[in-house]
Design an enzyme around this catalytic site. Structure first.
Site, PDB file in Angstrom:
ATOM      1  N   HIS A 207       0.896  -1.164   0.000  1.00 51.46           N
ATOM      2  CA  HIS A 207       0.000   0.000   0.000  1.00 51.46           C
ATOM      3  C   HIS A 207       0.933   1.211   0.000  1.00 51.46           C
ATOM      4  CE1 HIS A 207      -3.723   2.131   1.584  1.00 51.46           C
ATOM      5  NE2 HIS A 207      -2.793   2.955   2.007  1.00 51.46           N
ATOM      6  N   CYS A 240      -3.506  10.305   4.247  1.00 52.86           N
ATOM      7  CA  CYS A 240      -4.105  10.115   5.562  1.00 52.86           C
ATOM      8  C   CYS A 240      -4.131  11.468   6.268  1.00 52.86           C
ATOM      9  CB  CYS A 240      -3.283   9.103   6.360  1.00 52.86           C
ATOM     10  SG  CYS A 240      -3.840   8.947   8.058  1.00 52.86           S
TER      11      CYS A 240
HETATM   12  P1  HMG Z   1     -10.936   8.078  20.864  1.00 56.29           P
HETATM   13  O1  HMG Z   1     -11.346   9.509  20.943  1.00 56.29           O
HETATM   14  O2  HMG Z   1      -9.728   7.655  21.612  1.00 56.29           O
HETATM   15  O3  HMG Z   1     -12.077   7.038  21.203  1.00 56.29           O
HETATM   16  O4  HMG Z   1     -10.759   7.720  19.324  1.00 56.29           O
HETATM   17  P2  HMG Z   1     -13.317   7.018  22.105  1.00 56.29           P
HETATM   18  O5  HMG Z   1     -13.669   5.585  22.261  1.00 56.29           O
HETATM   19  O6  HMG Z   1     -13.062   7.842  23.339  1.00 56.29           O
HETATM   20  O7  HMG Z   1     -14.452   7.723  21.235  1.00 56.29           O
HETATM   21  C1  HMG Z   1     -14.520   9.094  20.991  1.00 56.29           C
HETATM   22  C2  HMG Z   1     -15.860   9.419  20.349  1.00 56.29           C
HETATM   23  O8  HMG Z   1     -15.952   8.769  19.075  1.00 56.29           O
HETATM   24  C3  HMG Z   1     -17.034   8.905  21.155  1.00 56.29           C
HETATM   25  O9  HMG Z   1     -18.121   9.762  20.872  1.00 56.29           O
HETATM   26  C4  HMG Z   1     -17.331   7.556  20.541  1.00 56.29           C
HETATM   27  O10 HMG Z   1     -18.651   7.140  20.689  1.00 56.29           O
HETATM   28  C5  HMG Z   1     -17.037   7.834  19.084  1.00 56.29           C
HETATM   29  P3  HMG Z   1     -18.640  10.821  21.978  1.00 56.29           P
HETATM   30  O11 HMG Z   1     -18.943   9.994  23.191  1.00 56.29           O
HETATM   31  O12 HMG Z   1     -17.484  11.754  22.205  1.00 56.29           O
HETATM   32  O13 HMG Z   1     -19.816  11.439  21.323  1.00 56.29           O
HETATM   33  N1  HMG Z   1     -16.587   6.625  18.361  1.00 56.29           N
HETATM   34  C6  HMG Z   1     -17.138   6.206  17.220  1.00 56.29           C
HETATM   35  N2  HMG Z   1     -18.156   6.688  16.471  1.00 56.29           N
HETATM   36  C7  HMG Z   1     -18.455   6.011  15.358  1.00 56.29           C
HETATM   37  N3  HMG Z   1     -17.786   4.910  14.935  1.00 56.29           N
HETATM   38  C8  HMG Z   1     -16.778   4.409  15.660  1.00 56.29           C
HETATM   39  C9  HMG Z   1     -16.423   5.068  16.858  1.00 56.29           C
HETATM   40  N4  HMG Z   1     -15.482   4.833  17.779  1.00 56.29           N
HETATM   41  C10 HMG Z   1     -15.596   5.791  18.702  1.00 56.29           C
HETATM   42  N5  HMG Z   1     -16.132   3.322  15.229  1.00 56.29           N
HETATM   43  C11 HMG Z   1     -10.747   6.157  17.490  1.00 56.29           C
HETATM   44  C12 HMG Z   1     -10.310   6.422  18.910  1.00 56.29           C
HETATM   45  C13 HMG Z   1      -9.997   4.933  17.015  1.00 56.29           C
HETATM   46  C14 HMG Z   1     -12.242   5.931  17.473  1.00 56.29           C
HETATM   47  C15 HMG Z   1     -10.381   7.400  16.616  1.00 56.29           C
HETATM   48  O14 HMG Z   1      -9.058   7.728  16.849  1.00 56.29           O
HETATM   49  C16 HMG Z   1     -10.603   7.179  15.157  1.00 56.29           C
HETATM   50  O15 HMG Z   1     -11.710   7.009  14.687  1.00 56.29           O
HETATM   51  N6  HMG Z   1      -9.490   7.186  14.361  1.00 56.29           N
HETATM   52  C17 HMG Z   1      -9.561   6.915  12.944  1.00 56.29           C
HETATM   53  C18 HMG Z   1      -8.531   7.710  12.222  1.00 56.29           C
HETATM   54  C19 HMG Z   1      -8.607   7.394  10.742  1.00 56.29           C
HETATM   55  O16 HMG Z   1      -9.628   6.996  10.225  1.00 56.29           O
HETATM   56  N7  HMG Z   1      -7.463   7.597  10.027  1.00 56.29           N
HETATM   57  C20 HMG Z   1      -7.418   7.357   8.613  1.00 56.29           C
HETATM   58  C21 HMG Z   1      -7.457   5.909   8.258  1.00 56.29           C
HETATM   59  S1  HMG Z   1      -5.920   5.057   8.510  1.00 56.29           S
HETATM   60  C22 HMG Z   1      -5.015   5.356   7.067  1.00 56.29           C
HETATM   61  O17 HMG Z   1      -5.428   6.136   6.227  1.00 56.29           O
HETATM   62  C23 HMG Z   1      -3.763   4.575   6.846  1.00 56.29           C
HETATM   63  C24 HMG Z   1      -3.942   3.442   5.795  1.00 56.29           C
HETATM   64  O18 HMG Z   1      -4.382   3.965   4.556  1.00 56.29           O
HETATM   65  C25 HMG Z   1      -2.600   2.696   5.598  1.00 56.29           C
HETATM   66  C26 HMG Z   1      -1.450   3.662   5.281  1.00 56.29           C
HETATM   67  O19 HMG Z   1      -1.511   4.414   4.295  1.00 56.29           O
HETATM   68  O20 HMG Z   1      -0.505   3.650   6.092  1.00 56.29           O
HETATM   69  C27 HMG Z   1      -4.970   2.397   6.278  1.00 56.29           C
HETATM   70 MG    MG Z   2      -3.160   4.860   3.034  1.00 60.22          MG
END
Ligand code: HMG
Ligand code: MG
Length: 302
Positions: A207, A240
């Site tokens: 990737h 990202c």
């Molecule tokens: P957090 O703040 O530590 O988690 O985030 P939390 O459990 O305290 O939740 C915070 C709030 O989010 C809460 O809502 C939860 O309910 C809600 P509030 O009570 O404040 O209203 N929540 C959710 N809502 C919907 N769906 C869920 C969910 N989980 C929690 N699944 C967490 C931790 C992991 C959730 C957050 O950091 C997060 O969502 N991160 C995602 C970041 C992301 O998507 N990055 C891009 C993708 S990775 C990428 O691109 C790399 C890749 O392409 C490979 C590469 O290129 O290297 C794959």
């Molecule tokens: Mg990526």
């Protein structure tokens, strides 16, 4: 050259690409893009993610996207999930394949998913159990496999450790993310040589983001080492949101699918994609986003 006969392309544009857009992309546009990619012959499309909408608002409409996708196609529509909550949302949408995402750098893990590498792996275990118990296939990503925007170069041993743990919890394949595209054929070769000591090539995918223009060269290196699954992004969309460069700039998208397909055609490697339809899909989304197509082949052949 020692090359695979066939490559499986994992199209990540609708997720990795559109998650990074500044402007909101309508659900109907996402669905139209995914339909055009399906029509072009892509058999695996990462169509969205069920992450926190506070962290990545661009993916907030993923449930609506999945609800509108065709169910009578052989194309797999997969989703990224960070935790059990994400898996449950994916299951409500009938998603049959999900991907978890860990990192090989502690700083990136904190910035991207707000926890350490070890905590993320612990968090994925119950998710993996629940996914597998429900016949949902699980793919694993590792970010920053050669370099990290916050820590610089990354140790191959950390990548190997994370990969083995993701495989042990049930991931059928590990996609190795060069998140900021700093890898070169030399560093990618070294990394793969290390991983292949313990992991069969058929369980690895690449990737590769194209920030430094190395992605296609790095893909070729991986193919020569026996890797036959390549992630790519139509029109080179993406990046990202948590992969900022030291100079304040952003990492570019994955290798463009059009450029990958053109290279595979030249190498006589099967892939099942109609390049003309693919280029039309790349032009469609580039026009919607009002930007120059990020694929060189997309521009050359339009
Ligand atoms: P957090 O703040 O530590 O988690 O985030 P939390 O459990 O305290 O939740 C915070 C709030 O989010 C809460 O809502 C939860 O309910 C809600 P509030 O009570 O404040 O209203 N929540 C959710 N809502 C919907 N769906 C869920 C969910 N989980 C929690 N699944 C967490 C931790 C992991 C959730 C957050 O950091 C997060 O969502 N991160 C995602 C970041 C992301 O998507 N990055 C891009 C993708 S990775 C990428 O691109 C790399 C890749 O392409 C490979 C590469 O290129 O290297 C794959
Ligand atoms: Mg990526």
């Amino acid at each position: 050259m020692n090359l695979p006969r066939r490559v499986r392309i994992v199209e990540v544009g609708p997720r990795d690409g559109l998650q990074n857009e500044k402007i909101a992309v309508e659900v109907s546009t996402k669905v139209e893009l995914i339909n055009q990619l399906t029509e072009a012959g892509l058999s695996y499309i990462e169509a969205g993610s069920f992450v926190s909408p506070k962290w990545v608002p661009q993916m907030a409409g993923s449930d609506q996207v999945f609800a509108k996708l065709a169910t009578d196609t052989n194309t797999i529509y997969a989703a990224l999930v960070p935790n059990l909550r994400g898996l449950e949302r994916a299951m409500e949408c009938g998603v049959k394949e999900v991907a978890v995402f860990a990192a090989a750098s502690e700083s990136f893990s904190q910035k991207n998913i707000n926890c350490s590498i070890a905590e993320s792996l612990e968090r994925f275990k119950p998710l993996a159990d629940q996914a597998l118990a429900n016949n949902i296939r699980l793919r694993g990503y590792i970010s920053c496999v050669v370099g990290c925007p916050y820590e610089g170069s990354v140790d191959n041993e950390t990548v190997a450790m994370v990969a083995k743990q993701l495989l042990a919890m049930g991931c059928y394949e590990i996609s190795l993310g060069d998140t900021i595209g700093v890898g070169t054929p030399a560093s990618v070769e070294k990394l793969l040589a290390r991983l292949l000591e313990e992991i069969p090539a058929k369980k690895l995918a690449v990737h590769l983001h194209d920030t430094y223009g190395q992605a296609l060269a790095n893909v070729l290196t991986a193919l020569q080492m026996g890797i036959s699954v390549v992630d790519s992004s139509v029109a080179g969309l993406g990046g990202c949101p948590y992969a900022k460069l030291a100079n304040g700039g952003a990492a570019s998208g994955n290798v463009a699918t059009e450029d990958l397909v053109y290279m595979l055609n030249g190498l006589g490697i099967e892939h099942g994609v109609d390049i003309k339809k693919l280029i039309a899909a790349g032009n469609f989304i580039s026009q919607k986003l009002q930007r120059v197509n990020g694929s060189k082949v997309g521009i050359a052949l339009q």
